[in-house]
Scaffold this active site. Structure first.
Site, short mmCIF file in Angstrom:
data_model
loop_
_atom_site.label_atom_id
_atom_site.label_comp_id
_atom_site.label_asym_id
_atom_site.label_seq_id
_atom_site.Cartn_x
_atom_site.Cartn_y
_atom_site.Cartn_z
N ARG A 84 35.49 47.76 45.63
CA ARG A 84 34.98 46.54 45.00
C ARG A 84 34.78 45.41 46.01
O ARG A 84 33.73 44.77 46.03
CB ARG A 84 35.95 46.07 43.90
CG ARG A 84 36.12 47.01 42.71
CD ARG A 84 34.81 47.34 42.04
NE ARG A 84 34.07 46.16 41.64
CZ ARG A 84 32.75 46.15 41.40
NH1 ARG A 84 32.04 47.25 41.56
NH2 ARG A 84 32.14 45.04 41.01
N ARG A 124 39.57 59.51 58.25
CA ARG A 124 40.86 59.25 57.61
C ARG A 124 41.84 58.56 58.56
O ARG A 124 42.71 57.82 58.12
CB ARG A 124 41.47 60.56 57.11
CG ARG A 124 40.73 61.18 55.93
CD ARG A 124 41.43 62.42 55.42
NE ARG A 124 40.73 62.98 54.27
CZ ARG A 124 40.90 62.59 53.01
NH1 ARG A 124 41.78 61.63 52.75
NH2 ARG A 124 40.22 63.14 52.03
N SER A 129 45.20 36.98 48.81
CA SER A 129 44.64 37.68 47.64
C SER A 129 43.68 36.75 46.92
O SER A 129 43.63 35.54 47.17
CB SER A 129 45.76 38.10 46.69
OG SER A 129 46.34 36.96 46.08
N CYS A 130 42.93 37.31 45.97
CA CYS A 130 41.99 36.49 45.19
C CYS A 130 42.74 35.42 44.41
O CYS A 130 42.29 34.26 44.33
CB CYS A 130 41.17 37.38 44.26
SG CYS A 130 42.15 38.39 43.11
N THR A 131 43.89 35.77 43.83
CA THR A 131 44.62 34.80 43.03
C THR A 131 45.29 33.74 43.90
O THR A 131 45.37 32.57 43.51
CB THR A 131 45.67 35.50 42.15
OG1 THR A 131 46.45 36.41 42.94
CG2 THR A 131 44.99 36.28 41.03
N LYS A 189 53.14 39.52 42.96
CA LYS A 189 53.84 38.89 44.08
C LYS A 189 53.25 37.51 44.37
O LYS A 189 53.42 36.98 45.47
CB LYS A 189 53.76 39.78 45.32
CG LYS A 189 54.46 41.13 45.14
CD LYS A 189 54.37 41.98 46.40
CE LYS A 189 55.07 43.32 46.19
NZ LYS A 189 54.95 44.18 47.40
N ARG A 245 47.07 41.87 32.59
CA ARG A 245 45.70 42.38 32.72
C ARG A 245 45.07 42.40 31.33
O ARG A 245 45.71 42.82 30.36
CB ARG A 245 45.70 43.78 33.32
CG ARG A 245 46.39 43.89 34.68
CD ARG A 245 45.43 43.71 35.83
NE ARG A 245 46.13 43.86 37.11
CZ ARG A 245 46.34 45.03 37.71
NH1 ARG A 245 45.91 46.15 37.15
NH2 ARG A 245 46.96 45.08 38.87
N ASN A 278 37.29 37.01 40.68
CA ASN A 278 38.25 37.60 41.61
C ASN A 278 37.60 38.55 42.61
O ASN A 278 38.23 38.94 43.59
CB ASN A 278 39.36 38.32 40.85
CG ASN A 278 38.86 39.17 39.71
OD1 ASN A 278 38.62 38.64 38.62
ND2 ASN A 278 38.69 40.47 39.94
#
Length: 339
Positions: free
Chosen positions: A12, A81, A154-156, A214, A236, A318
């Protein structure tokens, strides 16, 4: 100079970073030279072109053997990998954007460096021994040339940290709580199925599902003075994009709701322009889809109780907002490193 970027992980965030790069007109500043993704190249091209949340990508996308083309730009496709096997030195990579959501330690960052990258930017919170964690708009000016391995948080975290800073600078925060109302994610089930987290065994489209977060630790990483004074919970919800954050803080100075709104509105028009936005329109979550801001304050939902308890509602896309901050931080890292 043009920053040569490689993307590790084309999920994403990885795909939205590429879309945001072209849609924001920053192609002259950043060029994507390679993408490492275990999925097949045909699937990568298809999901870059067609996206349920963000619609069709306006640029022509095609795949030929081990290359992905966006317009006339050729991007090498890798399926490695092992981080140590990645050809970053051969490709002259300046910054790796690690968007796997899996890697985030200094060891993982050093593996990218050993493979030839000059810098690494993780698209998720990293370990405490990284060189820096950046919320663009708040602390990117602390980046130094010697910072090689960086997290974009993070997005938040990117959504709430600017608002917390504004409220703390103006009124002095004593303590706070945060509730993240987050769209469903790929680690949830379409229909009931096994998962180590029993709540996430349940169908994502049918329930509001509490999950661990977190975010409180992310807040205290930026504001150590709030250690043990901020708590966070997360749920969520059955949407596929856009998140709302309910922020409540107690402050030292007495304040009124209209004063809080004026503060946040002025910040959106001034020092935090492009990072924070402000609205009093009667909008719902889908209206913030594809919004490039880190945070959009909903002034209609601001409340103050007893002159010292402030409650605000802050929206963010987000995916899209965070992808744009990844590009901002990449340029900030390159500016201090290569000037």
């Amino acid at each position: 100079m043009t920053v040569r970027v490689a993307i590790n992980g084309f999920g994403r965030i990885g795909r939205n970073v590429v879309r945001a790069l072209y849609e924001s007109g920053r192609r002259a500043e950043i060029t994507v030279v390679a993408i490492n993704e275990l999925a097949d190249a045909a699937g990568m091209a298809h999901l870059l072109k067609y996206d349920t949340s963000h619609g069709r990508f306006a640029w022509e996308v095609r795949q030929e053997r081990d290359q992905l083309f966006v317009g006339d730009d050729a991007i090498r496709v890798l399926h490695e990998r092992s981080l140590q096997s990645l050809p970053w030195r051969e490709l002259g990579v300046d910054v790796v954007l690690d968007c796997t959501g899996v890697y985030g330690s200094r060891e993982h960052g050093e593996a990218h460096i050993a493979a030839g990258a000059k810098k690494v930017l993780f698209s998720h919170p990293g370990s405490n021994d990284l060189d820096a964690t950046v919320v663009y708009g708040v602390n990117q000016d602390q980046l130094r040339a010697e910072h090689r391995i960086v997290s974009n948080a993070s997005c938040t975290t990117n959504c709430i940290i600017p608002v917390i800073k504004l409220l703390d600078d103006a009124y002095g925060i004593e303590s706070g709580t945060v509730t993240t109302i987050h769209s469903a994610m790929h680690d949830q089930q379409v229909i009931d199925a096994y998962h180590p987290d029993l709540r996430r065994t349940r169908a994502a489209s049918q329930s509001i599902i509490p999950v661990d977060t977190k975010l409180a630790a992310g807040i205290t990483r930026f504001f150590p003075q709030f250690n043990d004074r901020f708590e966070a919970i997360a749920v969520r919800v059955p949407t596929i994009n856009v998140t709302a954050i309910d922020l409540s803080v107690t402050v030292k100075k007495p304040v009124k709701a209209n004063e809080v709104n004026l503060l946040l509105q002025k910040a959106a028009q001034g020092a935090f322009h492009g990072i924070v936005d402000y609205t009093e329109l009667p909008l719902v979550s889908v209206d913030f889809n594809h919004d490039p801001h880190s945070a959009i304050v909903d002034g209609t939902q601001t409340r103050v109780s007893g002159a010292h308890l402030i409650k605000t509602l802050v929206w963010c896309d987000n995916e899209w907002g965070f992808a744009n901050r990844m590009l901002d931080t990449t340029l900030a890292m390159a500016t201090v490193a290569f000037r």
